[in-house]
Each structure stands twice: as C-alpha cells, then as structure tokens.
Enzyme design. Structure first.
Site, mmCIF file in Angstrom:
data_model
loop_
_atom_site.group_PDB
_atom_site.id
_atom_site.type_symbol
_atom_site.label_atom_id
_atom_site.label_comp_id
_atom_site.label_asym_id
_atom_site.label_seq_id
_atom_site.Cartn_x
_atom_site.Cartn_y
_atom_site.Cartn_z
ATOM 1 N N ARG A 102 -30.418 -18.810 -41.297
ATOM 2 C CA ARG A 102 -30.429 -18.378 -39.893
ATOM 3 C C ARG A 102 -31.558 -17.385 -39.625
ATOM 4 N NH1 ARG A 102 -24.971 -15.902 -37.364
ATOM 5 N NH2 ARG A 102 -25.594 -14.136 -38.655
ATOM 6 N N LYS A 158 -31.186 -14.349 -33.586
ATOM 7 C CA LYS A 158 -30.559 -13.047 -33.845
ATOM 8 C C LYS A 158 -31.683 -12.023 -33.879
ATOM 9 C CE LYS A 158 -26.914 -11.079 -36.748
ATOM 10 N NZ LYS A 158 -26.080 -10.514 -35.706
ATOM 11 N N GLU A 179 -19.654 -15.576 -25.621
ATOM 12 C CA GLU A 179 -19.243 -14.855 -26.830
ATOM 13 C C GLU A 179 -19.074 -13.388 -26.455
ATOM 14 O OE1 GLU A 179 -22.396 -14.718 -29.753
ATOM 15 O OE2 GLU A 179 -23.924 -14.608 -28.197
HETATM 16 N N1 PMP Z 1 -22.343 -13.028 -31.665
HETATM 17 C C1 PMP Z 1 -23.163 -11.964 -31.687
HETATM 18 C C2 PMP Z 1 -23.881 -11.591 -30.450
HETATM 19 C C3 PMP Z 1 -23.335 -11.235 -32.886
HETATM 20 O O1 PMP Z 1 -24.153 -10.189 -32.911
HETATM 21 C C4 PMP Z 1 -22.630 -11.626 -34.039
HETATM 22 C C5 PMP Z 1 -22.832 -10.902 -35.338
HETATM 23 N N2 PMP Z 1 -22.401 -9.582 -35.307
HETATM 24 C C6 PMP Z 1 -21.760 -12.719 -33.959
HETATM 25 C C7 PMP Z 1 -21.658 -13.417 -32.759
HETATM 26 C C8 PMP Z 1 -20.979 -13.193 -35.147
HETATM 27 O O2 PMP Z 1 -21.838 -13.802 -36.076
HETATM 28 P P1 PMP Z 1 -21.554 -13.758 -37.637
HETATM 29 O O3 PMP Z 1 -20.212 -14.348 -37.838
HETATM 30 O O4 PMP Z 1 -22.640 -14.576 -38.243
HETATM 31 O O5 PMP Z 1 -21.594 -12.333 -38.042
#
Ligand code: PMP
Length: 284
Positions: free
Chosen positions: A50, A149, A182
C-alpha cells in the site's frame, strides 16, 4: 527508542528532519501505521504494498526497493526490542525549497519510528463507543483519492475536531453525494439482516488492512458479507456497527448521531469478529 532515517539510526531526541522537507511544508509524502503483535509484524507485505502504491499515485519515487524497506522495518523493531507496539513508516518528498514544486526535492526521506500503541480506552471495547457523522465531507477521489495514505490528514482532522466538540470519539465522514465513506482513522462496517456490510473500496475510502482482515474473517466464519453503498439511513437502522483500523483493531459502535444502534451494546457478530481477530493476530 531508535528511529531510522535514510540509512541511519538516531535516538528519539536526535531524530530530526529538515524544516525544508516538503513533508512538513506541504504534507507531501505517504505513510503506513503497522502493528507488532507478540514480536511479529502484522501483514507487513500488505502495508509495504500500500505504501508503494500511495507513492506511485503521488509520483514519489521511494529510493529503496520494497524488500529493503520491509527489512528496515523488521530491523527497527528488532533493534528496539518491541514485543507489542506500533510502527510508523513514512516517506516524505524530502528537502526542497519553500515553493510547492516537488522537482526541487531530489531525495525523498524514508523514516521508521516504533512506539507504544495507544488504543481507545479498554472499557470501550466491551461497551462500545458513540460516534457522529461530520459535516466535513471526505475528500473526493478526483481531488485527492483517499486510497492514497498521504501525510495530509487535514480533511480527517477537521472531522475529528467535530467529533471531539460533540463529545464523540470518532466521526463518520460522508462523500460529497452523502454516502457513507469511513471515519477519520478507521473503516466502518454495519450488520444488517445478519449480513456484514462495508462501503465499497472505490467509494472514496482508504482500503484498510484491518478492513481486509475482517472481510477474510467473515469468509472463514461463513458470515454473509457484501461491500455496498450505504447512507445514514442504513447506519441508523443497523443491527450492529463497528470500526476497524490498525490502531483501533475492531471497536463496537453503539450510538450514531444520538440514535441507539441495535440493543445499545456490542452485538453478537461484532463480538465474534473481535474474538476471531484476536486469535488471528496472536497466531501470526
Ligand atoms: N481510514 C483511514 C482514513 C485511516 O487513516 C486508517 C488507518 N488509521 C484506516 C481507515 C484503517 O486502515 P488500516 O486498517 O490499514 O489501519
């Protein structure tokens, strides 16, 4: 704690980057948050994948290859003797001048920090949390795709401020069209008609690695799952709701915008997934 910066290790207080780094000046860079469980790094390959896809999307050439980055992460964990913890892996555009132009930043910086993990307070995993929907909309993919990200979290921070001002621990963000995307640092799931449902990966969300793990677990447990478009109506009428993230793991939600979700305490599917998740991360 020893921090890795561009091939060298520094003590925490000595770990510094230039004030001309575009990561600081413009939030120009990408990152990953990764967990260490029982001395092992959880889903490292997925995080590295990622990170490199985020970098590719912003035309940032990470100066070392995937395998070397993975090795650096493992070495930093080992050097710091971390058993349970959190890794922050980031790549900044690097040092440039005060203008925006990334061509002035010839060498990106790779940084690895390991630290203790701060979860939501323990009690909330048993009793669930209250969340709100924020008026700040999630960044549309044609502005800055949330699948990247990036170091620029202002969109999320604005929604987080709304949550804390409303006395909630997290905020759900909607798309410009009003669909559920989200939270500020977590993905969201609901359970409706016994089916586990989460917004589609192309609906303007970060494709969370914990989200992916929950989808895998729902398959292994033979629990019906689908990714779908969701509105606030679906949230308010959900039987259960929970959030997922590397830091949060799986946290139940029992109230959204003042509407009680289900019975007002974490439901059976959520509890089953939390249990399965715990087994999954302790068996790596
Ligand atoms: N959405 C956002 C905006 C995030 O920053 C994160 C990570 N903190 C997630 C979802 C969850 O992703 P992951 O399970 O890969 O940590």
């Amino acid at each position: 704690m020893k921090v890795y910066i561009d091939g060298k290790y520094y003590e925490k207080d000595e770990a510094k980057i230039s004030v001309y780094d575009h990561g600081l000046l413009y939030g120009d860079g990408v990152f990953e948050g990764i967990r260490v469980y029982a001395g092992k790094v959880f889903k490292l390959e997925a995080h590295i994948g990622r990170l490199y896809r985020s970098a590719q999307a912003i035309a940032l050439n990470i100066p070392i290859k995937e395998a070397e980055t993975a090795a650096v992460v493992l070495k930093t964990v080992e050097l710091n003797g971390i058993h349970e913890g959190y890794i922050r892996l980031l790549v900044t555009r690097g040092r440039g001048d005060l203008g925006v132009d990334p061509r002035k930043c010839p060498v990106p910086s790779v940084i690895v920090i390991v630290d203790d993990i701060s979860l939501y307070p323990r009690e909330f995993y048993a009793k669930g949390i209250s969340v709100i929907t924020a008026s700040t909309r999630r960044m549309p993919a044609d502005c800055l795709d949330p699948r990247i990200k990036s170091l620029n979290y202002l969109n999320n921070i604005l929604a987080k401020i709304e949550a804390s001002r409303a006395g909630a621990l997290e905020a759900i963000m909607l798309s410009r069209e009003g669909y559920v995307t989200e939270c500020t640092g977590d993905n969201i799931f609901i359970i409706n008609n016994k089916t586990i449902i989460t917004p589609l990966s192309h609906s303007g969300i970060l494709e969370g690695i914990t989200r992916e793990t929950v989808i895998e677990l729902s398959g292994a447990l033979h629990l019906p799952f689908r990714a779908s478009t969701l509105t606030r109506y679906d949230l308010y009428n959900a039987e259960e709701c929970f959030l997922t993230g590397t830091g949060a793991e799986i946290i139940p939600v029992i109230s959204i915008d003042g509407r009680t979700i289900g019975t007002g305490s974490p439901g059976p599917v959520t509890r089953r997934l939390i249990e399965a998740f715990r087994q999954r991360v302790t068996s790596i």
